[in-house]
Design a protein around this motif. Structure first.
Motif, PDB file in Angstrom:
ATOM      1  N   ALA A 181       1.040  -2.368  -1.502  1.00  0.00           N
ATOM      2  CA  ALA A 181       0.232  -1.895  -2.626  1.00  0.00           C
ATOM      3  C   ALA A 181      -1.180  -2.467  -2.582  1.00  0.00           C
ATOM      4  O   ALA A 181      -2.156  -1.768  -2.884  1.00  0.00           O
ATOM      5  CB  ALA A 181       0.911  -2.241  -3.944  1.00  0.00           C
ATOM      6  N   ILE A 182      -1.290  -3.726  -2.185  1.00  0.00           N
ATOM      7  CA  ILE A 182      -2.616  -4.346  -2.056  1.00  0.00           C
ATOM      8  C   ILE A 182      -3.402  -3.682  -0.928  1.00  0.00           C
ATOM      9  O   ILE A 182      -4.556  -3.276  -1.113  1.00  0.00           O
ATOM     10  CB  ILE A 182      -2.484  -5.869  -1.789  1.00  0.00           C
ATOM     11  N   SER A 183      -2.751  -3.526   0.227  1.00  0.00           N
ATOM     12  CA  SER A 183      -3.413  -2.940   1.404  1.00  0.00           C
ATOM     13  C   SER A 183      -3.864  -1.512   1.150  1.00  0.00           C
ATOM     14  O   SER A 183      -4.845  -1.046   1.728  1.00  0.00           O
ATOM     15  CB  SER A 183      -2.472  -2.943   2.606  1.00  0.00           C
ATOM     16  N   ILE A 221       8.117  -8.480  -1.809  1.00  0.00           N
ATOM     17  CA  ILE A 221       6.809  -8.995  -1.387  1.00  0.00           C
ATOM     18  C   ILE A 221       6.161  -8.036  -0.391  1.00  0.00           C
ATOM     19  O   ILE A 221       4.956  -7.759  -0.476  1.00  0.00           O
ATOM     20  CB  ILE A 221       6.950 -10.416  -0.804  1.00  0.00           C
ATOM     21  N   SER A 222       6.944  -7.484   0.537  1.00  0.00           N
ATOM     22  CA  SER A 222       6.409  -6.495   1.482  1.00  0.00           C
ATOM     23  C   SER A 222       5.837  -5.290   0.734  1.00  0.00           C
ATOM     24  O   SER A 222       4.783  -4.759   1.093  1.00  0.00           O
ATOM     25  CB  SER A 222       7.493  -6.021   2.449  1.00  0.00           C
ATOM     26  N   ALA A 257      -6.488  -9.144  -6.371  1.00  0.00           N
ATOM     27  CA  ALA A 257      -7.022  -7.915  -5.784  1.00  0.00           C
ATOM     28  C   ALA A 257      -7.377  -6.890  -6.866  1.00  0.00           C
ATOM     29  O   ALA A 257      -7.815  -5.779  -6.559  1.00  0.00           O
ATOM     30  CB  ALA A 257      -6.013  -7.320  -4.804  1.00  0.00           C
ATOM     31  N   GLY A 258      -7.154  -7.242  -8.133  1.00  0.00           N
ATOM     32  CA  GLY A 258      -7.529  -6.377  -9.237  1.00  0.00           C
ATOM     33  C   GLY A 258      -6.444  -5.445  -9.721  1.00  0.00           C
ATOM     34  O   GLY A 258      -6.699  -4.531 -10.510  1.00  0.00           O
ATOM     35  N   ILE A 259      -5.207  -5.662  -9.268  1.00  0.00           N
ATOM     36  CA  ILE A 259      -4.102  -4.767  -9.613  1.00  0.00           C
ATOM     37  C   ILE A 259      -3.449  -5.193 -10.921  1.00  0.00           C
ATOM     38  O   ILE A 259      -3.243  -6.384 -11.165  1.00  0.00           O
ATOM     39  CB  ILE A 259      -3.057  -4.750  -8.476  1.00  0.00           C
TER      40      ILE A 259
END
Length: 214
Positions: free
Chosen positions: A64-66, A58-59, A95-97
């Motif tokens: 990856a989002i950040s 999760i981290s 987030a579009g990933i």
């Protein structure tokens, strides 16, 4: 966030093998990655034995989002679900990933997590004859299959190795997603997934089936 030690260097080999399938350089040496010009980021979430916790994964997803990643390739999985893991996958998707994940190598109709989640693209493995590997998990959540038997790629210690698994199929699919994203940067993650499912070679019974997906 150096999860699994003080360095993001690969100390297992598995990650380097997957990385090479995506992005090994086109340099007349060794192998060539599917999307060899892609920008590749190593996000280390497992230890030297290839084990870890969903909290670590999760981290990595949140990193990856950040950091505005387009695609997350996860050659990993667990047999049980987790609401916090599901939430992280949903965050990344929203987030579009594009989230690509291994279906698992148990030869059962139980797709691994997080591949099993709707927002993830679950990848199974086929051999060089495009036949499903006997150990490749299957089921209604399977989305696509890709090469995963006797795959030669980069390995740690400045070497090469031949490995098999849905772990190898996953970066093949991620690499194709990278090429599709490059060709059509305006497409959303949902549109890219639809495009790959639409244009994939139809194996197994006609249309979607539980052994080959789309």
């Amino acid at each position: 966030n150096m999860i699994g030690g003080s360095s993001y260097d690969d100390d297992n080999g598995h990650g380097t093998h997957c990385a090479g399938i995506i992005a090994a350089e086109n340099n007349d040496f060794g192998t060539v990655g599917v999307a060899y010009a892609a920008d590749l980021y190593a996000v280390k979430v497992l230890d030297s034995t290839g084990s870890g916790y969903y909290s670590q994964i999760i981290s990595g997803i949140d990193w990856a989002i950040s950091n505005d990643m387009d695609i997350i390739s996860m050659s990993l999985g667990g047999s049980t679900g987790s609401t916090t893991l599901q939430s992280a996958i949903a965050r990344a998707y929203n987030a579009g990933i594009v989230i690509v994940a291994a279906a698992g190598n148990n030869g059962t109709s139980s797709i691994s997590y997080p591949a099993r989640y709707t927002q993830a693209v679950a990848i199974g493995a086929v051999n060089s004859s495009n036949l499903r590997a006997s150990w490749s998990n299957y089921g209604s959540q399977l989305d696509l299959v890709a090469p995963g038997v006797s795959i030669y790629s980069t390995y740690y210690g400045n070497s090469y190795a031949t490995l098999s698994g849905t772990s190898m199929a996953t970066p093949y699919a991620a690499g194709v997603f990278a090429l599709a994203k490059e060709a059509s940067p305006a497409l959303t993650n949902a549109q890219l997934e639809t495009q790959l499912k639409t244009y994939a070679m139809d194996l197994g019974t006609s249309g979607f089936d539980i052994y080959y997906g789309y």
